[in-house]
Design a protein around this motif. Structure first.
Motif, PDB file in Angstrom:
ATOM      1  N   ARG A 163     -11.628   0.630   4.794  1.00 37.37           N
ATOM      2  CA  ARG A 163     -11.438   0.467   3.344  1.00 37.37           C
ATOM      3  C   ARG A 163     -10.088   1.023   2.911  1.00 37.37           C
ATOM      4  NH1 ARG A 163     -16.779   2.381   3.867  1.00 37.37           N
ATOM      5  NH2 ARG A 163     -18.360   0.800   3.423  1.00 37.37           N
ATOM      6  N   LEU A 164      -9.673   2.122   3.532  1.00 39.74           N
ATOM      7  CA  LEU A 164      -8.387   2.733   3.209  1.00 39.74           C
ATOM      8  C   LEU A 164      -7.241   1.749   3.419  1.00 39.74           C
ATOM      9  CD1 LEU A 164      -7.185   6.275   4.231  1.00 39.74           C
ATOM     10  CD2 LEU A 164      -5.850   4.298   4.947  1.00 39.74           C
ATOM     11  N   ILE A 165      -7.202   1.122   4.599  1.00 39.81           N
ATOM     12  CA  ILE A 165      -6.140   0.163   4.893  1.00 39.81           C
ATOM     13  C   ILE A 165      -6.210  -1.027   3.946  1.00 39.81           C
ATOM     14  CG2 ILE A 165      -5.245  -1.443   6.624  1.00 39.81           C
ATOM     15  CD1 ILE A 165      -4.577   1.486   7.152  1.00 39.81           C
ATOM     16  N   GLU A 166      -7.403  -1.523   3.671  1.00 42.70           N
ATOM     17  CA  GLU A 166      -7.560  -2.673   2.778  1.00 42.70           C
ATOM     18  C   GLU A 166      -7.038  -2.358   1.376  1.00 42.70           C
ATOM     19  OE1 GLU A 166     -11.684  -3.488   3.009  1.00 42.70           O
ATOM     20  OE2 GLU A 166     -11.587  -4.314   5.051  1.00 42.70           O
ATOM     21  N   GLU A 167      -7.379  -1.181   0.853  1.00 42.45           N
ATOM     22  CA  GLU A 167      -6.940  -0.805  -0.490  1.00 42.45           C
ATOM     23  C   GLU A 167      -5.421  -0.636  -0.544  1.00 42.45           C
ATOM     24  OE1 GLU A 167      -8.539  -0.657  -3.256  1.00 42.45           O
ATOM     25  OE2 GLU A 167     -10.577  -0.930  -2.510  1.00 42.45           O
ATOM     26  N   PHE A 168      -4.843  -0.044   0.503  1.00 37.35           N
ATOM     27  CA  PHE A 168      -3.392   0.138   0.538  1.00 37.35           C
ATOM     28  C   PHE A 168      -2.674  -1.213   0.579  1.00 37.35           C
ATOM     29  CE2 PHE A 168      -3.505   4.652   2.588  1.00 37.35           C
ATOM     30  CZ  PHE A 168      -4.027   5.159   1.414  1.00 37.35           C
ATOM     31  N   MET A 169      -3.217  -2.157   1.347  1.00 37.60           N
ATOM     32  CA  MET A 169      -2.583  -3.469   1.439  1.00 37.60           C
ATOM     33  C   MET A 169      -2.700  -4.239   0.128  1.00 37.60           C
ATOM     34  SD  MET A 169      -1.086  -3.589   4.281  1.00 37.60           S
ATOM     35  CE  MET A 169      -0.561  -5.284   4.152  1.00 37.60           C
ATOM     36  N   ILE A 170      -3.835  -4.100  -0.553  1.00 40.33           N
ATOM     37  CA  ILE A 170      -3.985  -4.741  -1.866  1.00 40.33           C
ATOM     38  C   ILE A 170      -2.956  -4.181  -2.841  1.00 40.33           C
ATOM     39  CG2 ILE A 170      -5.496  -4.911  -3.885  1.00 40.33           C
ATOM     40  CD1 ILE A 170      -7.861  -5.082  -1.928  1.00 40.33           C
ATOM     41  N   LEU A 171      -2.789  -2.859  -2.838  1.00 45.64           N
ATOM     42  CA  LEU A 171      -1.824  -2.231  -3.736  1.00 45.64           C
ATOM     43  C   LEU A 171      -0.404  -2.692  -3.410  1.00 45.64           C
ATOM     44  CD1 LEU A 171      -1.908  -0.221  -6.063  1.00 45.64           C
ATOM     45  CD2 LEU A 171      -1.460   1.608  -4.421  1.00 45.64           C
ATOM     46  N   ALA A 172      -0.092  -2.853  -2.120  1.00 44.95           N
ATOM     47  CA  ALA A 172       1.223  -3.344  -1.726  1.00 44.95           C
ATOM     48  C   ALA A 172       1.436  -4.780  -2.202  1.00 44.95           C
ATOM     49  CB  ALA A 172       1.382  -3.260  -0.205  1.00 44.95           C
ATOM     50  N   ASN A 173       0.399  -5.607  -2.139  1.00 46.51           N
ATOM     51  CA  ASN A 173       0.499  -6.987  -2.623  1.00 46.51           C
ATOM     52  C   ASN A 173       0.706  -7.039  -4.138  1.00 46.51           C
ATOM     53  OD1 ASN A 173       0.365  -8.663  -0.333  1.00 46.51           O
ATOM     54  ND2 ASN A 173      -1.828  -8.296  -0.132  1.00 46.51           N
ATOM     55  N   VAL A 174       0.041  -6.142  -4.850  1.00 46.96           N
ATOM     56  CA  VAL A 174       0.245  -6.070  -6.298  1.00 46.96           C
ATOM     57  C   VAL A 174       1.694  -5.704  -6.601  1.00 46.96           C
ATOM     58  CG1 VAL A 174      -0.339  -4.761  -8.387  1.00 46.96           C
ATOM     59  CG2 VAL A 174      -2.148  -5.530  -6.837  1.00 46.96           C
ATOM     60  N   ALA A 175       2.234  -4.732  -5.870  1.00 46.05           N
ATOM     61  CA  ALA A 175       3.628  -4.329  -6.062  1.00 46.05           C
ATOM     62  C   ALA A 175       4.577  -5.496  -5.771  1.00 46.05           C
ATOM     63  CB  ALA A 175       3.957  -3.141  -5.161  1.00 46.05           C
ATOM     64  N   ALA A 176       4.275  -6.261  -4.720  1.00 45.77           N
ATOM     65  CA  ALA A 176       5.104  -7.415  -4.375  1.00 45.77           C
ATOM     66  C   ALA A 176       5.078  -8.463  -5.481  1.00 45.77           C
ATOM     67  CB  ALA A 176       4.636  -8.025  -3.051  1.00 45.77           C
ATOM     68  N   ALA A 177       3.875  -8.737  -6.012  1.00 47.75           N
ATOM     69  CA  ALA A 177       3.748  -9.724  -7.085  1.00 47.75           C
ATOM     70  C   ALA A 177       4.513  -9.277  -8.325  1.00 47.75           C
ATOM     71  CB  ALA A 177       2.274  -9.946  -7.408  1.00 47.75           C
ATOM     72  N   GLU A 178       4.410  -8.006  -8.671  1.00 45.93           N
ATOM     73  CA  GLU A 178       5.125  -7.489  -9.841  1.00 45.93           C
ATOM     74  C   GLU A 178       6.632  -7.597  -9.663  1.00 45.93           C
ATOM     75  OE1 GLU A 178       1.786  -4.145 -11.197  1.00 45.93           O
ATOM     76  OE2 GLU A 178       3.642  -3.542 -10.186  1.00 45.93           O
ATOM     77  N   THR A 179       7.108  -7.315  -8.453  1.00 46.35           N
ATOM     78  CA  THR A 179       8.540  -7.384  -8.178  1.00 46.35           C
ATOM     79  C   THR A 179       9.056  -8.808  -8.280  1.00 46.35           C
ATOM     80  OG1 THR A 179       8.445  -5.443  -6.723  1.00 46.35           O
ATOM     81  CG2 THR A 179      10.323  -6.934  -6.441  1.00 46.35           C
ATOM     82  N   LEU A 180       8.305  -9.757  -7.721  1.00 45.07           N
ATOM     83  CA  LEU A 180       8.719 -11.153  -7.774  1.00 45.07           C
ATOM     84  C   LEU A 180       8.662 -11.697  -9.206  1.00 45.07           C
ATOM     85  CD1 LEU A 180       6.987 -12.436  -4.532  1.00 45.07           C
ATOM     86  CD2 LEU A 180       9.423 -12.174  -4.913  1.00 45.07           C
ATOM     87  N   GLU A 181       7.654 -11.296  -9.960  1.00 49.83           N
ATOM     88  CA  GLU A 181       7.568 -11.724 -11.351  1.00 49.83           C
ATOM     89  C   GLU A 181       8.756 -11.202 -12.160  1.00 49.83           C
ATOM     90  OE1 GLU A 181       3.762 -10.428 -12.753  1.00 49.83           O
ATOM     91  OE2 GLU A 181       2.843 -12.388 -12.358  1.00 49.83           O
ATOM     92  N   ALA A 182       9.102  -9.923 -11.931  1.00 51.28           N
ATOM     93  CA  ALA A 182      10.217  -9.321 -12.661  1.00 51.28           C
ATOM     94  C   ALA A 182      11.535 -10.027 -12.340  1.00 51.28           C
ATOM     95  CB  ALA A 182      10.322  -7.833 -12.322  1.00 51.28           C
ATOM     96  N   ALA A 183      11.655 -10.522 -11.097  1.00 51.44           N
ATOM     97  CA  ALA A 183      12.863 -11.235 -10.684  1.00 51.44           C
ATOM     98  C   ALA A 183      12.800 -12.714 -11.031  1.00 51.44           C
ATOM     99  CB  ALA A 183      13.081 -11.065  -9.182  1.00 51.44           C
TER     100      ALA A 183
END
Length: 231
Positions: A163-183
């Motif tokens: 669960r730890l790895i899954e949650e960290f990867m989800i959070l990383a994907n959210v960060a990626a989506a936010e970065t791409l949206e901002a750009a």
């Protein structure tokens, strides 16, 4: 600060190259019970882009600042050269946290494993507040004999390490989506539409046979969207 890193495939596979075009044609790797048909050559997927203890590997990393409440405050992306201290199994990491560290995990317990689990506990606080859909489905492992015939199925234990790895990867994907949206970069979203009235009716009828029920309002709520990206 939490850092999530993945192998930087673009370090080896240049955009528009023969490898890139072949990978795009394949679309993804295909996993079978006893083998994998990789999207990229095995030399890249299982060696150059596989994190190995004590060896430098190019990686794409996102560094995230988390609050005590588990909320992400900010993040930055970096191309880095990463050297893994050790390659641990889920069971090995969990055993160390549960008080059964071995010679590999003992030196990493205070400096790496305990801080990671502390970050996970914080993230769980934020997750509990959001109360998202939680499909905690058990993984199944197919057991084959020497002739490739199915002889059994087993259900590996579901650990907090998973669960730890899954949650960290989800959070990383959210960060990626936010970065791409901002750009204002092209971005693919996968939208999960609300179920049709017919599907909701079928579910209600099925739950009735189990002496259970489901709130129709939540079943017909707004679509859920997740973001994915391809570099």
């Amino acid at each position: 600060m939490l850092t999530v890193a993945i192998a930087d495939v673009a370090y080896y596979v240049r955009a528009g190259s023969t490898l890139d075009r072949e990978a795009e044609t394949r679309g993804n790797s295909v996993y079978f019970p006893d083998r994998v048909v990789p999207m990229l050559p095995e030399r890249i997927s299982n060696d150059l882009c596989s994190l190995k203890a004590g060896e430098d590997r190019p990686a794409l990393a996102v560094r995230m600042i988390l609050g005590a409440d588990g909320r992400k405050r900010r993040h930055t992306f970096h191309r880095v050269m990463m050297r893994s201290a050790a390659k641990l199994s889920y069971e090995q990491a969990q055993a160390a946290i549960d008080g059964h560290a071995d010679e590999t995990t003992e030196p990493l317990l205070k400096v790496a494993l305990e801080p990671l689990y502390a970050a996970h506990r914080a993230i769980k606080l934020e997750r509990a507040e959001r109360d998202p859909l939680d499909l905690d489905l058990p993984e199944r492992k197919l057991i084959l004999d020497s002739d490739g015939k199915l002889v059994g199925v087993r259900w590996p234990e579901r650990l907090e390490a998973h669960r730890l790895i899954e949650e960290f990867m989800i959070l990383a994907n959210v960060a990626a989506a936010e970065t791409l949206e901002a750009a204002q970069s092209p971005l693919i979203y996968r939208a999960h539409d609300a179920p049709s009235p017919e599907k909701v009716g079928e579910l209600s009828n099925f739950l009735a046979t189990l002496a259970s029920s489901s709130p129709r309002a939540s079943a017909c709520g707004p679509p859920i969207s997740t973001a994915s990206y391809r570099r």
